[in-house]
Design a protein around this motif. Sequence first.
Motif, PDB file in Angstrom:
ATOM      1  N   PRO A 178       0.837  -1.208   0.000  1.00  0.00           N
ATOM      2  CA  PRO A 178       0.000   0.000   0.000  1.00  0.00           C
ATOM      3  C   PRO A 178       0.870   1.257   0.000  1.00  0.00           C
ATOM      4  O   PRO A 178       1.875   1.328   0.691  1.00  0.00           O
ATOM      5  N   GLU A 179       0.473   2.227  -0.799  1.00  0.00           N
ATOM      6  CA  GLU A 179       1.248   3.465  -0.902  1.00  0.00           C
ATOM      7  C   GLU A 179       0.564   4.630  -0.216  1.00  0.00           C
ATOM      8  O   GLU A 179       1.206   5.638   0.089  1.00  0.00           O
ATOM      9  N   THR A 180      -0.735   4.518   0.042  1.00  0.00           N
ATOM     10  CA  THR A 180      -1.476   5.564   0.748  1.00  0.00           C
ATOM     11  C   THR A 180      -2.386   4.916   1.789  1.00  0.00           C
ATOM     12  O   THR A 180      -2.669   3.714   1.733  1.00  0.00           O
ATOM     13  N   ILE A 181      -2.858   5.751   2.722  1.00  0.00           N
ATOM     14  CA  ILE A 181      -3.793   5.259   3.735  1.00  0.00           C
ATOM     15  C   ILE A 181      -5.046   4.690   3.065  1.00  0.00           C
ATOM     16  O   ILE A 181      -5.604   3.678   3.507  1.00  0.00           O
ATOM     17  N   GLU A 182      -5.495   5.316   2.000  1.00  0.00           N
ATOM     18  CA  GLU A 182      -6.693   4.853   1.288  1.00  0.00           C
ATOM     19  C   GLU A 182      -6.507   3.441   0.726  1.00  0.00           C
ATOM     20  O   GLU A 182      -7.476   2.681   0.616  1.00  0.00           O
ATOM     21  N   ASP A 183      -5.270   3.092   0.406  1.00  0.00           N
ATOM     22  CA  ASP A 183      -5.004   1.762  -0.147  1.00  0.00           C
ATOM     23  C   ASP A 183      -5.322   0.654   0.850  1.00  0.00           C
ATOM     24  O   ASP A 183      -5.562  -0.499   0.453  1.00  0.00           O
ATOM     25  N   GLY A 202       0.057  11.143  10.964  1.00  0.00           N
ATOM     26  CA  GLY A 202       0.687  11.148   9.652  1.00  0.00           C
ATOM     27  C   GLY A 202       1.234  12.498   9.279  1.00  0.00           C
ATOM     28  O   GLY A 202       1.215  13.444  10.084  1.00  0.00           O
ATOM     29  N   ASN A 204       0.037  14.794   7.570  1.00  0.00           N
ATOM     30  CA  ASN A 204      -0.966  15.865   7.595  1.00  0.00           C
ATOM     31  C   ASN A 204      -1.791  15.875   8.877  1.00  0.00           C
ATOM     32  O   ASN A 204      -2.883  16.444   8.906  1.00  0.00           O
ATOM     33  N   VAL A 207      -5.029  10.666  11.882  1.00  0.00           N
ATOM     34  CA  VAL A 207      -5.934   9.921  11.004  1.00  0.00           C
ATOM     35  C   VAL A 207      -6.538   8.783  11.823  1.00  0.00           C
ATOM     36  O   VAL A 207      -5.825   8.090  12.553  1.00  0.00           O
ATOM     37  N   LEU A 254       3.701   1.746   5.148  1.00  0.00           N
ATOM     38  CA  LEU A 254       3.375   3.168   5.284  1.00  0.00           C
ATOM     39  C   LEU A 254       4.152   3.790   6.462  1.00  0.00           C
ATOM     40  O   LEU A 254       3.561   4.224   7.454  1.00  0.00           O
ATOM     41  N   TYR A 257       3.313   6.796   8.818  1.00  0.00           N
ATOM     42  CA  TYR A 257       2.199   6.756   9.772  1.00  0.00           C
ATOM     43  C   TYR A 257       2.531   5.839  10.945  1.00  0.00           C
ATOM     44  O   TYR A 257       2.922   4.681  10.751  1.00  0.00           O
TER      45      TYR A 257
END
Length: 298
Positions: A178-183, A202, A204, A207, A254, A257
């Motif tokens: 996975p490359e993003t949290i959404e993944d 994270g 930003n 989360v 990730l 995070y």
Amino acid sequence: MTNLGDLEVFVRVIAAGSMSTAARDLGLSPAVVSKRIKRLEDKLGTRLLQRTTRQISLTEAGQGFHERVLSILAGLEEAEAYASGRSSEVNGILKISAPTSFGRLHVAPHLKSFMRAHPDLAIHLVLSDELTDIVGGGFDLAIRIAELTDSSLVAKRLAPVRRLLCASPGYLAEHGIPETIEDLKSHRCLPAHNNDSWRLEGPNGPVTLRPEGSLITNSSEVIREAVIGGLGIALRSTWDVGGELKTGQLVQVLPAYESSRNVALSAVYPSRQFLPAKVRLFIDYLAELYGPVPYWDL
């Protein structure tokens, strides 16, 4: 003035969970123990215990009285140790509560050294993943891994706790990285409990995720074995999987995070004016053992 011996009998009954067990521990008959509890209640003019044929429990008045009596007896113990110059010589029983996995991995292996230094002290270690009632259970202290909120208890921070996302190389080779949290929504996730949320920090800010997985269990140790075995991605503490991360059995996912840095390993104990020497010595021992950079993170 209330008889000090009656207070000690009262505390022993609560710790033992029954008058018969307390009587055996004290070398008294159950009838004598019952009589002394009744004398204490008559003196106070209130009922302290609810009695049934199978168990006893504290009344509301008994709960508050028990907390204060523990403080009094602990203060007496500390005062005696101080006055006699025995503050580093401890005896009796030190009752400790700790989370199951952490206690097995990072408390039990280090008891030998502490007990060898204090041969007159016995350790009663209770491992449980449930939130322990320290006062009601008669514990001297509890080891907790949490973001502690304000309470009537005192907490001493022992070490930071890092929790990170990880998976086995085999799982990532089969399902992709996975490359993003959404993944994560398209991956098999392994929450420790089916309704657990993952609170992460994270790039930003914070989360919060509510991962869903096909493995449902109330055992953190089962999740540990599952992530090592390649069943999915899990949020694990480095004290739990640090060895597997170092050997490559697990890989961090990730890495930007991790869990909240407010979560810490702490020793929690009842608020007391005088901290018993046995509690102070054990807390100091753990604080030195783990330190600001615990050995499992080196």
